[in-house]
Design a protein around this motif. Sequence first.
Motif, short mmCIF file in Angstrom:
data_model
loop_
_atom_site.label_atom_id
_atom_site.label_comp_id
_atom_site.label_asym_id
_atom_site.label_seq_id
_atom_site.Cartn_x
_atom_site.Cartn_y
_atom_site.Cartn_z
N PHE A 206 22.42 40.35 -53.17
CA PHE A 206 22.40 40.53 -54.61
C PHE A 206 21.11 40.88 -55.21
N ALA A 207 21.70 42.19 -56.13
CA ALA A 207 20.46 41.90 -57.59
C ALA A 207 21.02 41.16 -58.88
N VAL A 208 20.06 40.82 -58.98
CA VAL A 208 20.36 39.99 -61.04
C VAL A 208 19.52 40.80 -61.28
N LYS A 209 20.69 41.68 -62.79
CA LYS A 209 19.72 42.33 -63.63
C LYS A 209 19.99 42.12 -64.93
N ALA A 210 18.70 42.24 -65.65
CA ALA A 210 18.99 41.79 -67.45
C ALA A 210 18.89 43.15 -67.99
N PRO A 211 19.80 43.23 -68.85
CA PRO A 211 19.89 44.48 -69.77
C PRO A 211 18.31 44.67 -70.11
N ALA A 212 18.11 43.74 -71.16
CA ALA A 212 16.92 43.44 -71.97
C ALA A 212 16.28 42.82 -71.24
N LEU B 73 5.98 59.66 -72.23
CA LEU B 73 6.11 58.85 -71.03
C LEU B 73 7.60 58.79 -70.15
N HIS B 74 8.54 59.18 -71.72
CA HIS B 74 9.87 59.19 -70.86
C HIS B 74 10.94 59.80 -70.87
N THR B 75 9.92 60.82 -69.93
CA THR B 75 10.37 61.88 -69.02
C THR B 75 10.25 61.28 -68.02
N GLU C 97 0.78 27.91 -73.48
CA GLU C 97 1.72 28.54 -72.52
C GLU C 97 1.80 29.69 -72.02
N LEU C 98 1.80 30.20 -73.30
CA LEU C 98 1.73 31.86 -72.74
C LEU C 98 1.22 32.81 -72.60
N LEU C 99 -0.31 31.85 -72.56
CA LEU C 99 -1.27 33.14 -72.00
C LEU C 99 -1.81 31.84 -70.70
N ALA C 100 -1.35 30.99 -70.45
CA ALA C 100 -1.71 30.40 -68.63
C ALA C 100 -1.21 31.36 -67.85
N PRO C 101 -1.44 30.76 -66.86
CA PRO C 101 -2.22 32.40 -65.75
C PRO C 101 -0.58 32.50 -64.94
N ARG C 102 0.23 33.45 -64.65
CA ARG C 102 1.50 33.85 -64.32
C ARG C 102 1.81 34.45 -62.90
N ASP C 103 2.72 34.37 -62.67
CA ASP C 103 3.30 35.75 -61.20
C ASP C 103 3.52 36.28 -62.54
N PRO C 104 2.88 37.86 -61.60
CA PRO C 104 2.82 39.09 -62.18
C PRO C 104 4.12 39.66 -62.31
N HIS C 105 5.03 38.76 -61.13
CA HIS C 105 6.21 39.51 -61.06
C HIS C 105 7.52 39.01 -61.72
N ASP C 106 7.13 38.18 -62.89
CA ASP C 106 7.48 36.53 -63.69
C ASP C 106 8.72 37.55 -65.22
N SER C 107 8.74 38.94 -64.85
CA SER C 107 9.77 40.33 -65.65
C SER C 107 10.37 41.22 -65.07
N SER C 108 10.22 40.52 -63.44
CA SER C 108 11.41 41.40 -63.08
C SER C 108 12.76 40.71 -63.11
N ARG D 116 10.61 52.19 -68.41
CA ARG D 116 11.36 51.28 -68.46
C ARG D 116 10.01 49.98 -68.08
N LYS D 117 9.37 50.49 -67.09
CA LYS D 117 8.26 49.33 -66.79
C LYS D 117 7.50 48.82 -67.41
N VAL D 118 6.63 49.90 -68.57
CA VAL D 118 6.03 50.06 -69.49
C VAL D 118 6.73 48.69 -70.77
N GLY D 119 7.52 49.71 -71.11
CA GLY D 119 8.39 48.93 -72.17
C GLY D 119 8.69 47.30 -71.77
N ARG D 120 9.34 47.62 -70.97
CA ARG D 120 9.10 45.56 -70.47
C ARG D 120 7.80 45.11 -70.32
N ARG D 121 6.98 45.05 -70.55
CA ARG D 121 5.50 44.72 -70.47
C ARG D 121 5.39 44.77 -71.82
#
Length: 358
Positions: free
Chosen positions: A161-167, A28-30, A95-106, A36-41
Motif C-alpha cells: 500500500f501507498a501512504v501519501k501526505a496531501p501536503a 515549471l508548472h507545465t 537538528e534541521l541541518l544534520a545529515p538526513r536521508d534524501p527520501h525523508d520528504s517522500s 510537485r517535487k520542487v514545491g515539496r523541496r
Amino acid sequence: MDLERFPTAAATLQEYEDLEGQLADPDLHTDVARSRKVGRRFAELGRVVKAIREYEALADDLAAAGELADEDPGFAAEAKELGDQLTTAGERLAELLAPRDPHDSSDALVEIKSGEGGEESALFARDLFEMYQRHVEGRGWKVEVLDDQTTDLGGFKSITFAVKAPAAGDVMPYGLLKFEGGVHRVQRVPVTESQGRIHTSAAGVLVMPEVEDEDVAINDDDLRIDVYRSSGPGGQGVNTTDSAVRITHLPSGIVVSCQNERSQLQNKESAMRMLRARLTAAAEEQAAAAASDARKSQVRTVDRSERIRTYNFPENRIADHRIGFKAHNLDQVLSGELGPLLDALQAADLAERLGRAE
C-alpha cells in the motif's frame, strides 16, 4: 551574523533561493510531477531557512544587547535571556541541518508479508496493516492499497500500500515509516489453536520511498509483462477478465504484480510504481554494502532479515529491540497509537545523525 558553526547553512540558503526562482518560472508548472517535487523541496527547506534567519536575528540582538550591557549593567538580564534563546535556536538549527536521508520528504510504499506461522502470521500481517492505517489516517494522510493476497480467514499473505501526505509537513510518510522495516514478531494464542498454547510467528515489513517516473530510468525492453485473471475479491469485473498484471524486471529479477484495480492499465500503473520503488531500494542496498557503517545504518530499515520488534499479547507488551523501547500498551499501539514509539525511534535517529555531523 557569521554562521561558521553551521557549515551547510550557506548552501541551504542558496538552494532555497534557486528553488524560489524555479517556482516563479511558469514553465515549471507545465510539468506536474516536477513542479510537485520542487514545491515539496522548497517547503522542506523553508523550515530550515526560517530557523537560520531566526538564529541570525537573535545573534544580532544579542550582540546589540551585549554592547548596551557594557555601558549599562541594567541590560545584563536581557543579554542573558537572549543568550539562552540563541542556544535553543542553535540546537534546533543543528537538528534541521544534520545529515538526513534524501527520501525523508517522500511518500512511502509499504509491503507486509506473512512469514513463519502460516495462517496466524497472515492474520498478524493484517493486524500490522490496520495498525499503520489507523495511525497514518489519524495524521491526515491517505492509504491506497495497491495489491493484496488474502487467506481464507481474512489474513494477508501479502499487502502493498501507498501512504501519501496531501501536503508537505515537518514529518513525511517515508521519513516516519522507514523505521518500520524489518521482521515483526508476535507472541499470542492463535485463533486456530484449540489448546490455548502461545505461538510465536512473524511478518516482514518493507518500506520504500515513492519515486517519480523521471527518477528511475526503466528500459521497456528490460520488462516482461504478463496478464492473468485476478483471483481475489472485487466482483465480476475483476474476476472474469485478464486484468491482473505481473511485471518482471529482467536485469534484476524483481517481480511485482497488481490485481486490485478493474482495468489492466490501472494495474500496470500500480505495478510500475511498485517496481520503481523496489529498484530504488535495491540500488541503495547495493550502495550501502560498499559504504561506511553509518551509511548502512540509514538504509538497514529495508532489510527484512532483521528482527526489530516483538508484540507480546499475554503481557500486553511491545518491545523495539533496536532502541530498548518497552511499553505495556500493546492494545493501544495496535489501535494506531504509535506516537511514543515512533517519537523514540525518531529521537534515536536524530542523535545518530547529530553524532555524524560533529
